[in-house]
Design a protein around this motif. Structure first.
Motif, PDB file in Angstrom:
ATOM      1  N   GLY A 101       0.817  -1.148   0.168  1.00  0.00           N
ATOM      2  CA  GLY A 101      -0.112  -0.008  -0.125  1.00  0.00           C
ATOM      3  C   GLY A 101       0.892   1.472   0.038  1.00  0.00           C
ATOM      4  O   GLY A 101       1.928   1.172  -0.089  1.00  0.00           O
ATOM      5  N   ASN A 102       0.088   2.431   0.073  1.00  0.00           N
ATOM      6  CA  ASN A 102       0.932   3.865   0.107  1.00  0.00           C
ATOM      7  C   ASN A 102       0.653   4.323   1.464  1.00  0.00           C
ATOM      8  O   ASN A 102       0.732   5.794   1.391  1.00  0.00           O
ATOM      9  N   ALA A 103       0.197   3.811   2.391  1.00  0.00           N
ATOM     10  CA  ALA A 103      -0.064   4.631   3.497  1.00  0.00           C
ATOM     11  C   ALA A 103       1.197   5.139   4.482  1.00  0.00           C
ATOM     12  O   ALA A 103       2.515   4.687   4.056  1.00  0.00           O
ATOM     13  N   ASP A 104       1.209   6.200   4.886  1.00  0.00           N
ATOM     14  CA  ASP A 104       2.177   6.967   5.488  1.00  0.00           C
ATOM     15  C   ASP A 104       2.476   6.282   6.971  1.00  0.00           C
ATOM     16  O   ASP A 104       1.820   6.446   7.912  1.00  0.00           O
ATOM     17  N   PHE A 105       3.748   5.945   7.078  1.00  0.00           N
ATOM     18  CA  PHE A 105       4.081   5.594   8.461  1.00  0.00           C
ATOM     19  C   PHE A 105       5.275   6.184   9.058  1.00  0.00           C
ATOM     20  O   PHE A 105       5.933   5.760  10.121  1.00  0.00           O
ATOM     21  N   SER A 106       5.231   7.450   8.777  1.00  0.00           N
ATOM     22  CA  SER A 106       6.259   8.296   9.684  1.00  0.00           C
ATOM     23  C   SER A 106       5.652   9.016  10.716  1.00  0.00           C
ATOM     24  O   SER A 106       4.278   9.130  10.622  1.00  0.00           O
ATOM     25  N   PHE A 107       6.411   9.340  11.662  1.00  0.00           N
ATOM     26  CA  PHE A 107       5.629  10.191  12.776  1.00  0.00           C
ATOM     27  C   PHE A 107       6.442  11.406  13.016  1.00  0.00           C
ATOM     28  O   PHE A 107       7.589  11.572  13.185  1.00  0.00           O
ATOM     29  N   THR A 108       5.458  12.328  13.374  1.00  0.00           N
ATOM     30  CA  THR A 108       5.717  13.628  13.458  1.00  0.00           C
ATOM     31  C   THR A 108       5.001  14.011  14.819  1.00  0.00           C
ATOM     32  O   THR A 108       3.723  14.193  14.833  1.00  0.00           O
ATOM     33  N   PRO A 109       5.505  14.333  15.884  1.00  0.00           N
ATOM     34  CA  PRO A 109       4.722  14.740  16.946  1.00  0.00           C
ATOM     35  C   PRO A 109       4.213  16.051  16.757  1.00  0.00           C
ATOM     36  O   PRO A 109       4.602  16.896  16.179  1.00  0.00           O
ATOM     37  N   PRO A 110       2.809  16.120  17.539  1.00  0.00           N
ATOM     38  CA  PRO A 110       2.170  17.468  17.375  1.00  0.00           C
ATOM     39  C   PRO A 110       2.681  18.536  18.228  1.00  0.00           C
ATOM     40  O   PRO A 110       3.663  18.309  18.906  1.00  0.00           O
TER      41      PRO A 110
END
Length: 262
Positions: A228-237
């Protein structure tokens, strides 16, 4: 205040009939083999999907030291991309949590706390699931169904294997199977058709006093044998504070104030 709803008690004739139905379930070798094939078709289908997403409802039962049975409900969603990426969201009465794994780092965000923690874990999804269960005592919801070797996880030591007929889970017709091992009783509702995904998964512990249950109900299943093409990066709010994992309280399904103190 705790509110409860007590179901109407069935009459003796109904209980007797239910016991008779249970006693009539097939137990011969051919029937058991067919049930195992049904479970194998589900686990093979799930393991073959490179990308999976679904919504879920979980229900965790706890039994107090006074014998009172309580139920903790939460909602969530899972997106995964094999071999090594997953995003899990869960919202309940005590926590609003997101966890993202990119194959190298597990990031956990307590939205209601505006705190996050990151743990280095390198490996595939099977390794992540094992680490969270065995090292951190934080199993992922429905993890037994998502591993590449989930059939062996489910069937090792299984006895009392039975097919209980068809049932409907959230509008989806399913095959209902049951089994048990030394520690738990297990029930799985498997979607009929060419996408035999698990619709409901219920574990009853007979090793814990009161025999509490844990149940996961799954719907809005989407999957593909292609990545798939889901985004699995993490950016804290904005404004979120990084903390050590041990200081990220109440991100499990069992909140700290309800956990048994030894």
């Amino acid at each position: 205040m705790i509110c409860s709803r007590t179901p109407r008690r069935p009459g003796l004739a109904v209980v007797t009939a239910m016991a008779a139905m249970w006693g009539a379930l097939p137990a011969h070798a051919d029937a058991t083999a067919g049930i195992k094939d049904l479970v194998k078709s589900m686990t093979d289908f799930v393991a073959a999907q490179k990308s999976i997403s679904f919504d879920m409802e979980t229900d965790l039962e706890i039994v107090t030291t006074q014998g009172q049975r309580l139920s903790l409900a939460s909602s969530g969603a899972i997106d995964l991309s094999r071999p090594d990426k997953i995003r899990v969201e869960r919202k309940g009465g005590f926590a609003d949590v997101a966890a993202v794994y990119d194959g190298k780092t597990l990031s956990i965000l307590g939205r209601n706390l505006n705190l996050y923690a990151q743990v280095p874990i390198a490996g595939d999804l099977d390794h992540l699931i094992d680490e969270l269960r065995d090292k951190y005592a934080r199993p992922l919801p429905a993890a037994d169904l998502l591993k590449s070797d989930s059939y062996s996880q489910i069937m090792t030591g299984a006895t009392g294997i039975a097919y209980l007929g068809a049932g409907v889970i959230l509008g989806q017709m399913c095959d209902h199977v049951a089994m048990r091992n030394d520690d738990v009783d297990l029930q799985i509702w498997i979607a009929q058709g060419d996408k035999p995904y698990p619709c409901r998964y219920t574990i009853t512990s007979h090793a814990i006093p009161g025999q509490p249950q844990y149940s996961v109900e799954i719907w809005n299943w989407k999957s593909s044998p292609e990545p798939g093409n889901a985004d699995f990066s993490f950016t804290p709010p904005a404004g979120a504070q990084a903390v050590e994992p041990a200081k990220l309280a109440d991100t499990d399904e069992l909140p700290a104030h309800l956990a048994r103190k030894n």
